[in-house]
Design a protein around this motif. Structure first.
Motif, PDB file in Angstrom:
ATOM      1  N   CYS A  82      17.116  44.441 -38.404  1.00 13.37           N
ATOM      2  CA  CYS A  82      18.086  43.645 -37.642  1.00 13.37           C
ATOM      3  C   CYS A  82      19.163  43.048 -38.553  1.00 13.37           C
ATOM      4  N   GLU A  83      18.743  42.571 -39.716  1.00 11.65           N
ATOM      5  CA  GLU A  83      19.705  41.972 -40.651  1.00 11.65           C
ATOM      6  C   GLU A  83      20.647  43.014 -41.249  1.00 11.65           C
ATOM      7  N   ALA A  84      20.221  44.277 -41.255  1.00 19.94           N
ATOM      8  CA  ALA A  84      21.060  45.335 -41.822  1.00 19.94           C
ATOM      9  C   ALA A  84      22.301  45.600 -40.980  1.00 19.94           C
ATOM     10  N   ALA A  85      22.235  45.375 -39.668  1.00 11.98           N
ATOM     11  CA  ALA A  85      23.353  45.738 -38.791  1.00 11.98           C
ATOM     12  C   ALA A  85      24.655  45.036 -39.181  1.00 11.98           C
ATOM     13  N   PRO A  86      24.695  43.692 -39.261  1.00 14.89           N
ATOM     14  CA  PRO A  86      25.955  43.060 -39.655  1.00 14.89           C
ATOM     15  C   PRO A  86      26.371  43.401 -41.087  1.00 14.89           C
ATOM     16  N   GLU A  87      25.392  43.606 -41.969  1.00 12.62           N
ATOM     17  CA  GLU A  87      25.720  43.964 -43.357  1.00 12.62           C
ATOM     18  C   GLU A  87      26.387  45.339 -43.410  1.00 12.62           C
ATOM     19  N   LEU A  88      25.846  46.299 -42.671  1.00  8.38           N
ATOM     20  CA  LEU A  88      26.434  47.639 -42.637  1.00  8.38           C
ATOM     21  C   LEU A  88      27.802  47.612 -41.966  1.00  8.38           C
ATOM     22  N   ALA A  89      27.918  46.848 -40.880  1.00 10.87           N
ATOM     23  CA  ALA A  89      29.194  46.763 -40.163  1.00 10.87           C
ATOM     24  C   ALA A  89      30.301  46.197 -41.051  1.00 10.87           C
ATOM     25  N   ALA A  90      29.920  45.284 -41.955  1.00 12.15           N
ATOM     26  CA  ALA A  90      30.912  44.646 -42.831  1.00 12.15           C
ATOM     27  C   ALA A  90      31.265  45.502 -44.038  1.00 12.15           C
ATOM     28  N   SER A  91      30.396  46.465 -44.382  1.00 12.61           N
ATOM     29  CA  SER A  91      30.593  47.192 -45.637  1.00 12.61           C
ATOM     30  C   SER A  91      30.932  48.665 -45.472  1.00 12.61           C
ATOM     31  N   MET A  92      30.840  49.189 -44.246  1.00 14.00           N
ATOM     32  CA  MET A  92      31.070  50.624 -44.032  1.00 14.00           C
ATOM     33  C   MET A  92      31.971  50.828 -42.820  1.00 14.00           C
ATOM     34  N   PRO A  93      32.650  51.982 -42.732  1.00 18.31           N
ATOM     35  CA  PRO A  93      33.369  52.313 -41.493  1.00 18.31           C
ATOM     36  C   PRO A  93      32.377  52.326 -40.325  1.00 18.31           C
ATOM     37  N   PRO A  94      32.831  51.960 -39.117  1.00 15.83           N
ATOM     38  CA  PRO A  94      31.912  51.808 -37.982  1.00 15.83           C
ATOM     39  C   PRO A  94      31.010  53.004 -37.708  1.00 15.83           C
ATOM     40  N   THR A  95      31.549  54.222 -37.767  1.00 16.72           N
ATOM     41  CA  THR A  95      30.733  55.408 -37.485  1.00 16.72           C
ATOM     42  C   THR A  95      29.647  55.587 -38.540  1.00 16.72           C
ATOM     43  N   ASP A  96      30.028  55.404 -39.812  1.00 22.40           N
ATOM     44  CA  ASP A  96      29.052  55.538 -40.900  1.00 22.40           C
ATOM     45  C   ASP A  96      27.974  54.460 -40.802  1.00 22.40           C
ATOM     46  N   ALA A  97      28.388  53.234 -40.445  1.00 24.20           N
ATOM     47  CA  ALA A  97      27.434  52.127 -40.319  1.00 24.20           C
ATOM     48  C   ALA A  97      26.421  52.415 -39.213  1.00 24.20           C
ATOM     49  N   LEU A  98      26.907  52.936 -38.094  1.00 20.05           N
ATOM     50  CA  LEU A  98      26.024  53.245 -36.966  1.00 20.05           C
ATOM     51  C   LEU A  98      25.050  54.367 -37.339  1.00 20.05           C
TER      52      LEU A  98
END
Length: 196
Positions: A82-98
Protein backbone atom coordinates in the motif's frame (compact mmCIF):
# COMPACT_ATOMS: atom_id res chain seq x y z
CA UNK A 1 2.41 2.74 47.77
CA UNK A 2 0.18 5.78 48.11
CA UNK A 3 -3.07 6.34 46.26
CA UNK A 4 -1.25 8.73 43.94
CA UNK A 5 1.44 6.22 42.97
CA UNK A 6 1.08 4.46 39.63
CA UNK A 7 0.68 0.72 39.97
CA UNK A 8 3.11 -1.52 38.14
CA UNK A 9 0.21 -3.19 36.33
CA UNK A 10 -0.78 0.00 34.49
CA UNK A 11 -0.61 -0.53 30.71
CA UNK A 12 2.53 0.86 29.15
CA UNK A 13 2.31 2.98 26.03
CA UNK A 14 3.45 1.26 22.84
CA UNK A 15 7.06 2.18 22.19
CA UNK A 16 8.75 2.01 18.81
CA UNK A 17 11.49 -0.57 18.54
CA UNK A 18 15.12 0.44 18.92
CA UNK A 19 16.85 0.95 15.57
CA UNK A 20 18.76 -2.35 15.75
CA UNK A 21 15.64 -4.26 16.82
CA UNK A 22 13.67 -2.66 13.97
CA UNK A 23 16.35 -3.72 11.48
CA UNK A 24 16.20 -7.27 12.82
CA UNK A 25 12.41 -7.31 12.51
CA UNK A 26 12.53 -5.92 8.97
CA UNK A 27 15.06 -8.60 7.95
CA UNK A 28 12.98 -11.33 9.62
CA UNK A 29 9.78 -10.28 7.85
CA UNK A 30 11.55 -10.06 4.49
CA UNK A 31 13.12 -13.50 4.97
CA UNK A 32 9.78 -14.91 6.16
CA UNK A 33 7.96 -13.58 3.09
CA UNK A 34 10.52 -15.25 0.80
CA UNK A 35 10.38 -18.52 2.76
CA UNK A 36 6.58 -18.68 2.86
CA UNK A 37 6.42 -17.95 -0.88
CA UNK A 38 8.91 -20.75 -1.57
CA UNK A 39 7.91 -23.37 1.02
CA UNK A 40 4.42 -22.38 2.15
CA UNK A 41 3.39 -22.56 5.80
CA UNK A 42 5.87 -25.45 6.26
CA UNK A 43 8.80 -23.04 5.94
CA UNK A 44 11.43 -23.64 8.61
CA UNK A 45 11.64 -21.02 11.36
CA UNK A 46 15.33 -21.86 11.75
CA UNK A 47 15.92 -21.22 8.04
CA UNK A 48 14.06 -17.90 8.26
CA UNK A 49 16.21 -16.79 11.19
CA UNK A 50 19.39 -17.86 9.37
CA UNK A 51 18.38 -16.02 6.17
CA UNK A 52 17.65 -12.90 8.26
CA UNK A 53 21.06 -13.15 9.92
CA UNK A 54 19.68 -13.49 13.45
CA UNK A 55 19.45 -16.27 16.01
CA UNK A 56 16.31 -18.35 16.48
CA UNK A 57 16.03 -16.88 19.98
CA UNK A 58 15.78 -13.39 18.50
CA UNK A 59 12.99 -14.57 16.20
CA UNK A 60 11.05 -16.21 19.03
CA UNK A 61 11.44 -13.18 21.31
CA UNK A 62 9.73 -11.08 18.68
CA UNK A 63 7.33 -13.74 17.35
CA UNK A 64 6.67 -16.38 20.05
CA UNK A 65 4.81 -18.65 17.61
CA UNK A 66 4.91 -19.39 13.90
CA UNK A 67 1.30 -18.21 13.61
CA UNK A 68 2.29 -14.79 14.94
CA UNK A 69 5.16 -14.64 12.43
CA UNK A 70 2.80 -15.53 9.59
CA UNK A 71 0.29 -12.90 10.70
CA UNK A 72 3.01 -10.23 11.03
CA UNK A 73 4.47 -11.15 7.63
CA UNK A 74 1.08 -10.86 5.96
CA UNK A 75 0.32 -7.50 7.56
CA UNK A 76 3.77 -6.18 6.71
CA UNK A 77 3.44 -7.24 3.07
CA UNK A 78 0.07 -5.47 2.83
CA UNK A 79 1.52 -2.31 4.38
CA UNK A 80 4.59 -2.30 2.12
CA UNK A 81 2.41 -2.78 -0.96
CA UNK A 82 0.00 0.00 0.00
CA UNK A 83 2.81 2.42 0.85
CA UNK A 84 4.48 1.69 -2.50
CA UNK A 85 1.62 3.22 -4.52
CA UNK A 86 2.21 6.91 -3.70
CA UNK A 87 5.99 6.38 -3.81
CA UNK A 88 5.80 4.86 -7.30
CA UNK A 89 3.33 7.52 -8.47
CA UNK A 90 5.75 10.25 -7.36
CA UNK A 91 8.87 8.68 -8.89
CA UNK A 92 7.76 7.07 -12.16
CA UNK A 93 5.56 7.90 -15.17
CA UNK A 94 1.96 6.82 -14.41
CA UNK A 95 1.91 3.79 -16.74
CA UNK A 96 5.25 2.49 -15.45
CA UNK A 97 4.15 3.05 -11.83
CA UNK A 98 0.93 1.11 -12.39
CA UNK A 99 2.74 -1.78 -14.13
CA UNK A 100 5.39 -1.95 -11.37
CA UNK A 101 2.73 -1.95 -8.62
CA UNK A 102 0.79 -4.71 -10.38
CA UNK A 103 3.95 -6.84 -10.52
CA UNK A 104 4.48 -6.28 -6.80
CA UNK A 105 0.86 -7.26 -6.16
CA UNK A 106 1.46 -10.59 -7.93
CA UNK A 107 4.52 -11.14 -5.71
CA UNK A 108 2.41 -10.31 -2.63
CA UNK A 109 -0.24 -12.81 -3.68
CA UNK A 110 2.43 -15.50 -4.12
CA UNK A 111 3.48 -14.89 -0.52
CA UNK A 112 -0.17 -14.98 0.59
CA UNK A 113 -0.81 -18.24 -1.27
CA UNK A 114 2.22 -19.75 0.44
CA UNK A 115 0.71 -18.87 3.81
CA UNK A 116 -2.89 -19.59 2.81
CA UNK A 117 -3.58 -22.53 5.12
CA UNK A 118 -2.09 -20.79 8.14
CA UNK A 119 -3.81 -17.50 7.32
CA UNK A 120 -7.20 -19.22 7.37
CA UNK A 121 -6.49 -20.07 11.02
CA UNK A 122 -4.85 -16.76 11.95
CA UNK A 123 -7.12 -14.31 10.12
CA UNK A 124 -10.56 -15.46 11.21
CA UNK A 125 -12.03 -11.94 11.28
CA UNK A 126 -13.83 -11.06 8.03
CA UNK A 127 -13.53 -7.35 8.82
CA UNK A 128 -9.74 -7.59 8.56
CA UNK A 129 -9.92 -9.22 5.13
CA UNK A 130 -12.36 -6.54 3.98
CA UNK A 131 -10.08 -3.82 5.35
CA UNK A 132 -7.12 -5.30 3.48
CA UNK A 133 -9.14 -5.32 0.27
CA UNK A 134 -10.19 -1.70 0.84
CA UNK A 135 -6.58 -0.64 1.53
CA UNK A 136 -5.32 -2.33 -1.63
CA UNK A 137 -8.14 -0.81 -3.70
CA UNK A 138 -7.21 2.61 -2.29
CA UNK A 139 -3.60 2.07 -3.38
CA UNK A 140 -4.70 1.14 -6.90
CA UNK A 141 -7.10 4.10 -6.90
CA UNK A 142 -4.20 6.45 -6.17
CA UNK A 143 -2.28 5.13 -9.17
CA UNK A 144 -5.35 5.26 -11.42
CA UNK A 145 -6.20 8.84 -10.44
CA UNK A 146 -2.60 9.89 -11.06
CA UNK A 147 -2.84 8.33 -14.51
CA UNK A 148 -6.19 10.03 -15.16
CA UNK A 149 -4.74 13.43 -14.24
CA UNK A 150 -1.94 12.81 -16.77
CA UNK A 151 -4.40 11.63 -19.42
CA UNK A 152 -2.99 8.09 -19.57
CA UNK A 153 -5.68 6.19 -17.63
CA UNK A 154 -9.35 5.93 -18.54
CA UNK A 155 -11.44 7.74 -15.92
CA UNK A 156 -14.19 5.11 -15.76
CA UNK A 157 -11.88 2.31 -14.59
CA UNK A 158 -12.76 1.20 -11.04
CA UNK A 159 -10.00 0.29 -8.60
CA UNK A 160 -12.05 -2.62 -7.23
CA UNK A 161 -12.35 -4.12 -10.73
CA UNK A 162 -8.61 -3.85 -11.28
CA UNK A 163 -8.01 -5.54 -7.93
CA UNK A 164 -10.32 -8.43 -8.87
CA UNK A 165 -8.60 -8.80 -12.26
CA UNK A 166 -5.18 -8.88 -10.58
CA UNK A 167 -6.45 -11.54 -8.18
CA UNK A 168 -7.47 -13.63 -11.19
CA UNK A 169 -4.08 -13.13 -12.85
CA UNK A 170 -2.37 -14.19 -9.65
CA UNK A 171 -4.47 -17.33 -9.38
CA UNK A 172 -3.93 -18.35 -13.00
CA UNK A 173 -0.20 -17.65 -13.12
CA UNK A 174 0.28 -19.32 -9.72
CA UNK A 175 -1.56 -22.45 -10.84
CA UNK A 176 0.48 -22.58 -14.03
CA UNK A 177 3.67 -21.67 -12.08
CA UNK A 178 4.66 -19.22 -14.81
CA UNK A 179 5.83 -15.70 -13.96
CA UNK A 180 5.99 -14.83 -17.68
CA UNK A 181 2.25 -15.50 -17.95
CA UNK A 182 1.55 -12.99 -15.17
CA UNK A 183 3.58 -10.31 -16.99
CA UNK A 184 1.68 -10.93 -20.26
CA UNK A 185 -1.70 -10.85 -18.54
CA UNK A 186 -0.78 -7.62 -16.72
CA UNK A 187 0.04 -6.04 -20.09
CA UNK A 188 -3.34 -7.24 -21.39
CA UNK A 189 -5.09 -5.73 -18.36
CA UNK A 190 -3.23 -2.45 -18.88
CA UNK A 191 -4.57 -2.33 -22.46
CA UNK A 192 -8.05 -2.03 -20.98
CA UNK A 193 -7.00 0.63 -18.47
CA UNK A 194 -4.82 2.97 -20.52
CA UNK A 195 -6.15 5.55 -22.93
CA UNK A 196 -3.64 4.59 -25.64
Amino acid sequence: MTGNDKGSSAPRPHRPLRADAQRNEDRLLKAAAAAFTRDGANASVKDIAREAGVGVGTLYRRFPSKELLIEATYRNEVQVLCEAAPELAASMPPTDALREWMGRFIDFMATKHGMADALRVVLTDDSERLQTRADLAEAIGHLLSTGTSHGTTRAQVRAEDVLMALGGISLISGTERRADLAARLIDLLLHGILTH
